[in-house]
Motif scaffolding. Structure first.
Motif, short mmCIF file in Angstrom:
data_model
loop_
_atom_site.label_atom_id
_atom_site.label_comp_id
_atom_site.label_asym_id
_atom_site.label_seq_id
_atom_site.Cartn_x
_atom_site.Cartn_y
_atom_site.Cartn_z
N LEU A 176 -6.23 -2.77 -4.17
CA LEU A 176 -5.25 -3.60 -4.73
C LEU A 176 -5.38 -5.15 -3.97
O LEU A 176 -5.39 -6.08 -4.44
N TYR A 177 -4.97 -4.91 -2.63
CA TYR A 177 -5.26 -5.96 -1.79
C TYR A 177 -6.64 -6.79 -1.60
O TYR A 177 -6.61 -7.74 -1.59
N HIS A 178 -7.63 -5.82 -1.71
CA HIS A 178 -9.06 -6.23 -1.74
C HIS A 178 -9.12 -7.34 -3.10
O HIS A 178 -9.81 -8.31 -3.13
N GLU A 188 -1.81 -3.14 7.93
CA GLU A 188 -0.99 -1.88 7.92
C GLU A 188 -1.33 -0.53 7.09
O GLU A 188 -1.38 0.38 7.25
N GLU A 189 -1.89 -1.14 5.83
CA GLU A 189 -2.42 -0.11 4.85
C GLU A 189 -3.53 0.48 5.43
O GLU A 189 -3.73 1.76 5.21
N GLN A 190 -4.13 0.00 6.27
CA GLN A 190 -5.32 0.66 6.91
C GLN A 190 -5.04 1.65 7.69
O GLN A 190 -5.68 3.02 7.76
N THR A 205 4.52 -2.45 -6.86
CA THR A 205 3.64 -1.20 -6.26
C THR A 205 4.33 -0.88 -5.08
O THR A 205 4.73 0.40 -4.98
N GLU A 206 5.03 -1.60 -4.10
CA GLU A 206 5.40 -1.15 -3.24
C GLU A 206 6.79 -0.18 -3.13
O GLU A 206 7.11 0.82 -2.67
N ARG A 207 7.59 -0.53 -4.31
CA ARG A 207 8.76 -0.29 -4.62
C ARG A 207 8.55 1.20 -5.30
O ARG A 207 9.11 2.34 -4.78
N ASP A 267 6.89 0.58 6.51
CA ASP A 267 6.13 -0.46 6.26
C ASP A 267 5.86 -0.76 4.79
O ASP A 267 6.00 -2.12 4.60
N GLU A 268 6.12 -0.17 3.88
CA GLU A 268 5.87 -0.44 2.40
C GLU A 268 7.16 -1.34 1.83
O GLU A 268 7.12 -2.28 1.21
N LEU A 269 8.29 -0.78 2.38
CA LEU A 269 9.75 -1.62 2.20
C LEU A 269 9.56 -2.97 2.86
O LEU A 269 9.90 -4.10 1.99
N HIS A 270 8.72 -3.15 4.08
CA HIS A 270 8.75 -4.57 4.45
C HIS A 270 7.71 -5.27 3.90
O HIS A 270 7.84 -6.41 3.62
N HIS A 271 6.54 -4.66 3.23
CA HIS A 271 5.68 -5.20 2.39
C HIS A 271 6.25 -5.71 1.13
O HIS A 271 5.97 -6.99 0.42
N ARG A 272 7.05 -4.97 0.64
CA ARG A 272 7.77 -5.30 -0.74
C ARG A 272 8.66 -6.48 -0.34
O ARG A 272 8.62 -7.67 -1.10
FE FE2 Z 1 2.40 -1.37 1.58
#
Ligand code: FE2
Ligand code: FE2
Length: 211
Positions: A66-68, A89-91, A141-143, A173-178
Motif C-alpha cells: 500500500l505504501y509503495h 515502522e511497517e517494515q 486501512t489502519e483502523r 503504531d497503527e493507531l498512530h499511523h491513522r
Molecule cells: Fe500502519
C-alpha cells in the motif's frame, strides 16, 4: 539531480516487492518487543497462534504494498516524510511477525505475492485519486488493521507474552499511523469503499490463516 525514468521506477518497485516478499529480506530498525518475554505453548495453541501471526504478517505485506503503491502516484508534498516514517515502522512489523512465525516453526502465507500485487494496485489508485483520499485510505486501512489486532490479542493465551508484546506495539503504531493520516488531511471514505475493503480483508484473513 537525476531524473528517474519509467524503467527506473519499475525496477525500484520490483526491488521493493522482492524485499517485502522474500523471508529475511526485511530487517527491523527497532528491537523486537518480544525480546525479553517468554512463551510456553502446547501444540494446538502454537498452531492457532501461527495462523494468527500468518494473517498479521500478510497484513504487513499488504501495508508495504500500500505504501509503495501510494508513494509511486501520490504527491503528498507536506507529509511525505511522515508517510515514509510509517512505512519504515511497517517494515519493523513485517520483520517481527516473520520472527514470531519462525519461532512457532511456521511460515508466511504462500498467497503473499497475490495480496502484495492487489494492495500495490489499490495504493497506487488511491494515490491517483488525490492526497486527501490517499490519506483517507491509509487511515481506514489502519483502523481496520487495529480492529484485527485487538481481536487477535483477545485470542492469545495468557502465557504467550511474546506474541502479545509484538501485537500491542503494532497496534499502538497503527493507531498512530491513522492519526497522522487524518491530521494530514485524510478524509472519511465513502461507505461502499469501506465495505469493499472489509470484504477484501475478510478473504485475506480467512485464507492466510490456513495457507
Ligand atoms: Fe500502519
Ligand atoms: Fe503494520
Amino acid at each position: 539531480m537525476r531524473q528517474y525514468t519509467g524503467l527506473d521506477h519499475l525496477i525500484h518497485s520490483f526491488d521493493q516487492a522482492l524485499r517485502s516478499l522474500v523471508p529475511g529480506a526485511t530487517t527491523a530498525q527497532r528491537e523486537n518487543p518480544a525480546a525479553s518475554k517468554d512463551s510456553m505453548l502446547n501444540v494446538s495453541d502454537a498452531r492457532h497462534i501461527a495462523g494468527l501471526m500468518r494473517v498479521n504478517h500478510t497484513g504487513e505485506v499488504c501495508a508495504q504494498a500500500l505504501y509503495h503503491g501510494q508513494a509511486l502516484t501520490a504527491k503528498l508534498p507536506t507529509v511525505r516524510k511522515e508517510m515514509e516514517q510509517a512505512a519504515i515502522e511497517e517494515q519493523d512489523h513485517l520483520a517481527w511477525c516473520e520472527d514470531r512465525l519462525r519461532e512457532l516453526d511456521s511460515h508466511p502465507s504462500l498467497l503473499n505475492p497475490v495480496w502484495y500485487t492487489l494492495s500495490f494496485g489499490m495504493g497506487a489508485l488511491a494515490g491517483v485519486m488525490g492526497d486527501k483520499y490517499s490519506l483517507g485510505f491509509v487511515a481506514e486501512t489502519e483502523r481496520q488493521v487495529s480492529l484485527h489486532l485487538q481481536d487477535h490479542l483477545s485470542q492469545l493465551p495468557e502465557q504467550d507474552e511474546r506474541s502479545r508484546e509484538i501485537l500491542e506495539q503494532m497496534n499502538e503504531d497503527e493507531l498512530h499511523h491513522r492519526h497522522t493520516a487524518l491530521e494530514a488531511g485524510g478524509v472519511e471514505l465513502p461507505g461502499a469503499v469501506k465495505l469493499t475493503m472489509t470484504a477484501i480483508s475478510k478473504v485475506m484473513t480467512t485464507t492466510s490463516y490456513y495457507i
